[in-house]
Design a protein around this motif. Structure first.
Motif, PDB file in Angstrom:
ATOM      1  N   GLY A  28      18.037  -2.406  12.647  1.00 22.76           N
ATOM      2  CA  GLY A  28      16.718  -1.901  13.026  1.00 22.76           C
ATOM      3  C   GLY A  28      16.866  -0.625  13.832  1.00 22.76           C
ATOM      4  O   GLY A  28      17.578  -0.598  14.832  1.00 22.76           O
ATOM      5  N   GLY A  29      16.240   0.440  13.375  1.00 21.66           N
ATOM      6  CA  GLY A  29      16.342   1.732  14.039  1.00 21.66           C
ATOM      7  C   GLY A  29      15.416   1.850  15.232  1.00 21.66           C
ATOM      8  O   GLY A  29      14.649   0.938  15.546  1.00 21.66           O
ATOM      9  N   LEU A  30      15.472   2.999  15.883  1.00 18.72           N
ATOM     10  CA  LEU A  30      14.647   3.224  17.068  1.00 18.72           C
ATOM     11  C   LEU A  30      13.163   3.125  16.748  1.00 18.72           C
ATOM     12  O   LEU A  30      12.368   2.640  17.559  1.00 18.72           O
ATOM     13  CB  LEU A  30      14.953   4.599  17.671  1.00 18.72           C
ATOM     14  N   ALA A  31      12.769   3.596  15.581  1.00 16.50           N
ATOM     15  CA  ALA A  31      11.367   3.510  15.173  1.00 16.50           C
ATOM     16  C   ALA A  31      11.076   2.248  14.371  1.00 16.50           C
ATOM     17  O   ALA A  31       9.929   2.006  13.999  1.00 16.50           O
ATOM     18  CB  ALA A  31      10.981   4.745  14.358  1.00 16.50           C
ATOM     19  N   GLY A  32      12.106   1.454  14.095  1.00 17.32           N
ATOM     20  CA  GLY A  32      11.892   0.193  13.405  1.00 17.32           C
ATOM     21  C   GLY A  32      12.358   0.136  11.971  1.00 17.32           C
ATOM     22  O   GLY A  32      12.180  -0.884  11.294  1.00 17.32           O
ATOM     23  N   ALA A  33      12.970   1.205  11.460  1.00 17.47           N
ATOM     24  CA  ALA A  33      13.429   1.176  10.072  1.00 17.47           C
ATOM     25  C   ALA A  33      14.629   0.250   9.937  1.00 17.47           C
ATOM     26  O   ALA A  33      15.574   0.338  10.733  1.00 17.47           O
ATOM     27  CB  ALA A  33      13.808   2.580   9.612  1.00 17.47           C
ATOM     28  N   PRO A  34      14.648  -0.664   8.956  1.00 17.66           N
ATOM     29  CA  PRO A  34      15.854  -1.447   8.703  1.00 17.66           C
ATOM     30  C   PRO A  34      16.936  -0.581   8.065  1.00 17.66           C
ATOM     31  O   PRO A  34      16.632   0.412   7.396  1.00 17.66           O
ATOM     32  CB  PRO A  34      15.377  -2.541   7.735  1.00 17.66           C
ATOM     33  N   TYR A  35      18.192  -0.949   8.289  1.00 20.07           N
ATOM     34  CA  TYR A  35      19.281  -0.203   7.665  1.00 20.07           C
ATOM     35  C   TYR A  35      19.292  -0.444   6.160  1.00 20.07           C
ATOM     36  O   TYR A  35      19.478   0.465   5.365  1.00 20.07           O
ATOM     37  CB  TYR A  35      20.626  -0.614   8.278  1.00 20.07           C
ATOM     38  N   THR A  36      19.067  -1.700   5.787  1.00 21.45           N
ATOM     39  CA  THR A  36      18.965  -2.054   4.376  1.00 21.45           C
ATOM     40  C   THR A  36      17.998  -3.220   4.244  1.00 21.45           C
ATOM     41  O   THR A  36      17.891  -4.059   5.149  1.00 21.45           O
ATOM     42  CB  THR A  36      20.339  -2.444   3.785  1.00 21.45           C
ATOM     43  N   SER A  37      17.256  -3.273   3.151  1.00 20.83           N
ATOM     44  CA  SER A  37      16.313  -4.365   2.946  1.00 20.83           C
ATOM     45  C   SER A  37      15.910  -4.421   1.481  1.00 20.83           C
ATOM     46  O   SER A  37      16.124  -3.473   0.727  1.00 20.83           O
ATOM     47  CB  SER A  37      15.051  -4.175   3.809  1.00 20.83           C
ATOM     48  N   ASN A  38      15.329  -5.545   1.089  1.00 22.03           N
ATOM     49  CA  ASN A  38      14.718  -5.659  -0.241  1.00 22.03           C
ATOM     50  C   ASN A  38      13.197  -5.834  -0.100  1.00 22.03           C
ATOM     51  O   ASN A  38      12.547  -6.434  -0.950  1.00 22.03           O
ATOM     52  CB  ASN A  38      15.330  -6.809  -1.045  1.00 22.03           C
ATOM     53  N   VAL A  39      12.648  -5.291   0.993  1.00 23.11           N
ATOM     54  CA  VAL A  39      11.219  -5.452   1.278  1.00 23.11           C
ATOM     55  C   VAL A  39      10.371  -4.715   0.249  1.00 23.11           C
ATOM     56  O   VAL A  39       9.308  -5.202  -0.155  1.00 23.11           O
ATOM     57  CB  VAL A  39      10.903  -4.981   2.704  1.00 23.11           C
ATOM     58  N   ARG A  40      10.798  -3.537  -0.187  1.00 22.01           N
ATOM     59  CA  ARG A  40      10.028  -2.813  -1.207  1.00 22.01           C
ATOM     60  C   ARG A  40       9.879  -3.661  -2.462  1.00 22.01           C
ATOM     61  O   ARG A  40       8.768  -3.800  -3.004  1.00 22.01           O
ATOM     62  CB  ARG A  40      10.720  -1.488  -1.528  1.00 22.01           C
ATOM     63  N   GLU A  41      10.970  -4.249  -2.923  1.00 23.80           N
ATOM     64  CA  GLU A  41      10.907  -5.094  -4.127  1.00 23.80           C
ATOM     65  C   GLU A  41      10.003  -6.303  -3.896  1.00 23.80           C
ATOM     66  O   GLU A  41       9.216  -6.702  -4.767  1.00 23.80           O
ATOM     67  CB  GLU A  41      12.303  -5.554  -4.533  1.00 23.80           C
ATOM     68  N   ALA A  42      10.098  -6.899  -2.685  1.00 24.63           N
ATOM     69  CA  ALA A  42       9.268  -8.064  -2.377  1.00 24.63           C
ATOM     70  C   ALA A  42       7.791  -7.687  -2.325  1.00 24.63           C
ATOM     71  O   ALA A  42       6.931  -8.421  -2.819  1.00 24.63           O
ATOM     72  CB  ALA A  42       9.707  -8.666  -1.044  1.00 24.63           C
ATOM     73  N   ALA A  43       7.477  -6.532  -1.741  1.00 23.06           N
ATOM     74  CA  ALA A  43       6.083  -6.105  -1.641  1.00 23.06           C
ATOM     75  C   ALA A  43       5.503  -5.808  -3.015  1.00 23.06           C
ATOM     76  O   ALA A  43       4.333  -6.130  -3.299  1.00 23.06           O
ATOM     77  CB  ALA A  43       5.980  -4.882  -0.731  1.00 23.06           C
ATOM     78  N   GLU A  44       6.292  -5.177  -3.872  1.00 20.02           N
ATOM     79  CA  GLU A  44       5.806  -4.898  -5.219  1.00 20.02           C
ATOM     80  C   GLU A  44       5.620  -6.182  -6.017  1.00 20.02           C
ATOM     81  O   GLU A  44       4.684  -6.297  -6.819  1.00 20.02           O
ATOM     82  CB  GLU A  44       6.762  -3.941  -5.920  1.00 20.02           C
ATOM     83  N   LEU A  45       6.496  -7.164  -5.774  1.00 22.10           N
ATOM     84  CA  LEU A  45       6.321  -8.467  -6.410  1.00 22.10           C
ATOM     85  C   LEU A  45       5.024  -9.109  -5.930  1.00 22.10           C
ATOM     86  O   LEU A  45       4.253  -9.670  -6.731  1.00 22.10           O
ATOM     87  CB  LEU A  45       7.525  -9.365  -6.089  1.00 22.10           C
ATOM     88  N   ALA A  46       4.756  -9.022  -4.640  1.00 24.76           N
ATOM     89  CA  ALA A  46       3.509  -9.572  -4.104  1.00 24.76           C
ATOM     90  C   ALA A  46       2.299  -8.879  -4.713  1.00 24.76           C
ATOM     91  O   ALA A  46       1.328  -9.529  -5.101  1.00 24.76           O
ATOM     92  CB  ALA A  46       3.492  -9.415  -2.577  1.00 24.76           C
ATOM     93  N   ALA A  47       2.356  -7.551  -4.826  1.00 29.12           N
ATOM     94  CA  ALA A  47       1.229  -6.805  -5.398  1.00 29.12           C
ATOM     95  C   ALA A  47       0.996  -7.174  -6.854  1.00 29.12           C
ATOM     96  O   ALA A  47      -0.145  -7.143  -7.331  1.00 29.12           O
ATOM     97  CB  ALA A  47       1.476  -5.309  -5.262  1.00 29.12           C
ATOM     98  N   SER A  48       2.075  -7.534  -7.571  1.00 29.82           N
ATOM     99  CA  SER A  48       1.934  -7.890  -8.985  1.00 29.82           C
ATOM    100  C   SER A  48       1.152  -9.190  -9.177  1.00 29.82           C
ATOM    101  O   SER A  48       0.687  -9.478 -10.284  1.00 29.82           O
ATOM    102  CB  SER A  48       3.314  -8.019  -9.640  1.00 29.82           C
ATOM    103  N   LEU A  49       1.006  -9.980  -8.121  1.00 28.91           N
ATOM    104  CA  LEU A  49       0.231 -11.219  -8.190  1.00 28.91           C
ATOM    105  C   LEU A  49      -1.268 -10.955  -8.037  1.00 28.91           C
ATOM    106  O   LEU A  49      -2.055 -11.904  -8.005  1.00 28.91           O
ATOM    107  CB  LEU A  49       0.711 -12.189  -7.101  1.00 28.91           C
ATOM    108  N   THR A  50      -1.643  -9.681  -7.925  1.00 27.05           N
ATOM    109  CA  THR A  50      -3.037  -9.199  -7.808  1.00 27.05           C
ATOM    110  C   THR A  50      -3.816  -9.890  -6.693  1.00 27.05           C
ATOM    111  O   THR A  50      -4.914 -10.410  -6.919  1.00 27.05           O
ATOM    112  CB  THR A  50      -3.796  -9.332  -9.148  1.00 27.05           C
TER     113      THR A  50
END
Length: 444
Positions: free
Chosen positions: A215-237
């Motif tokens: 977790g960076g100073l502003a909160g960015a993770p060094y590595t994550s699969n959150v983008r993929e998880a969020a897009e999967l969530a969005a695909s459920l409409t």
């Protein structure tokens, strides 16, 4: 690279011009210089110094001038060529926060900070619940948002990122997670208390699990699969995606509205200093939690000041947590396990006994300490029900021991309730949901 430079009057103008020329040699197209203060080295009346580029003289607070310049000039980067004492340590961090909140990287002689959010927005309304650190109550507030959104017919999906999240985004459909499911996961060696599973149990809505490291100073993770998880969530409409942060790390996805969760006991410097202002500027509502902690009420006035500076008083709500068993425990003898500080457990026990008609015969506040948890469990000979928060040690330690003794297992949810002011929590959270929906309607 379109660049907005920050300069000050503590440098002689010829020196600043030379620095801007070096910046041009290094690939910066300096579209303007923001003169953030200082007059010692300036020999001019009301005219700005000649720096070879348009100069914007700050007449108000520097952070407001920077925000306006970012909107007007659309720079690709902010280059800080100023120095102390015009921009001291705290003031410079504030300027960083403003730039990052505007989606612009902030660089200087020996540093670079990039906005944590990366990539496009989701194609559905998105609300983020972030925090200042671990155990602030993010999961509880995200759960409250999810339940409220579900009652409004939005069919929300929660995306929970965590240090122990799954290696691939994993969907837990509404109603699919129960005690047996968690015990099976633990027996398979999986993390059976990941936040997305807790969200699924306490809200009844569909959730998606993700992981992050660092977790960076502003909160960015060094590595994550959150983008993929969020897009999967969005695909459920869904009608709303709820992004739940992890510790001080924030979801690296742009959102439409944000809620910042802050313990009442947190040092005010976590909001007013460091990059606390960034988290405030990315939020529409600040929820102070655990106000019942003896030291929390004394600290609240200190927390109000930075909220007022970056947002306004209406964006601040004070809450405390109330334990709510997810099944009926009336008339039963209970062993209660929690991560709450020992100083507040007695108050939680009184609420449990008064509201739910049980008798607490033993308790442990060491749900994050397996050895201590076992010691506390073994000190009590008999109980009908293990009442526990869903944490890793609950599944692999407390629940196993309770089932072996023939006790029932009931999960308890920590639910926030407003303890100050005339606005209840549902009203405040509903306002944040409405903000997310309105902004999404404007962009979609």
């Amino acid at each position: 690279m379109r660049t907005l430079a920050l300069v000050d009057g503590e440098h002689y103008p010829p020196v600043t011009r030379a620095a801007l020329e070096v910046a041009r040699e290094r690939g910066h197209e300096v579209v303007a210089a923001l003169l953030v203060g200082g007059t010692e080295k300036l020999a001019f009346g009301d005219d700005p110094p000649d720096l070879g580029v348009p100069v914007i003289v700050v007449t108000d607070e520097p952070m407001h001038a920077l925000r306006d310049a970012i909107v007007e000039l659309s720079p690709e980067v902010v280059l800080d060529l100023s120095d102390e004492p015009v921009l001291g340590y705290r003031e410079r961090m504030e300027m960083m926060a403003v730039a990052l909140a505007g989606g612009v990287p902030y660089i200087g002689p020996d540093f670079r900070l990039d906005p944590p959010e990366d990539g496009p927005r989701l194609a559905v309304p998105t609300l983020a619940v972030i925090g200042t650190g671990k155990r602030t109550g993010k999961t509880a507030i995200a759960g409250a948002v999810a339940r409220l959104a579900a009652r409004r017919g939005l069919e929300p999906v929660v995306v929970a990122m965590g240090r122990g999240g799954p290696p691939e985004p994993t969907v837990a459909m509404a109603g699919s997670v129960d005690l047996d499911h968690l015990v099976r996961l633990a027996a398979q060696g999986s993390h059976a208390a990941s936040d997305y599973l807790e969200d699924a149990i306490t809200t009844g809505v569909t959730t998606v699990g993700a992981r992050r490291a660092g977790g960076g100073l502003a909160g960015a993770p060094y590595t994550s699969n959150v983008r993929e998880a969020a897009e999967l969530a969005a695909s459920l409409t869904p009608g709303l995606v709820i992004l739940e942060g992890s510790g001080a790390a924030i979801p690296p996805i742009p959102w439409d509205a944000g809620i910042l969760v802050v313990p009442a006991t947190v040092p005010s410097e976590y909001l007013s200093g460091y990059l606390g202002p960034y988290r405030l500027l990315r939020s529409d509502l600040v929820v102070a939690t655990m106000a019942g902690d003896p030291s929390g009420s004394e600290n609240l006035s200190e927390l109000r000041s930075p909220v007022r500076r970056y947002l306004d008083d209406a964006a601040f709500i004070v809450t405390d947590f109330v334990p709510v068993p997810l099944e009926d425990i009336r008339g039963k003898e209970v062993f209660f396990t929690t991560t709450a500080p020992p100083a507040v457990v007695e108050r939680l026990i009184r609420r449990l006994e008064a509201d739910h008609g049980c008798r607490v015969v033993g308790w442990s506040a060491r749900l994050a300490d397996r050895a201590g948890l076992v010691e506390d469990l073994d000190a009590v000979q008999g109980y009908d029900v293990l009442l526990t928060e869903l944490k890793a040690a609950a599944v692999d330690t407390a629940i196993v021991r309770a089932l072996d003794r023939g006790a029932e297992v009931v999960f308890v949810d920590n639910r926030a309730e407003a303890v100050e002011g005339s606005v209840d929590l549902d009203t405040a959270l509903g306002g944040a949901i409405d903000t997310a929906l309105g902004r999404a309607e404007d962009r979609l």
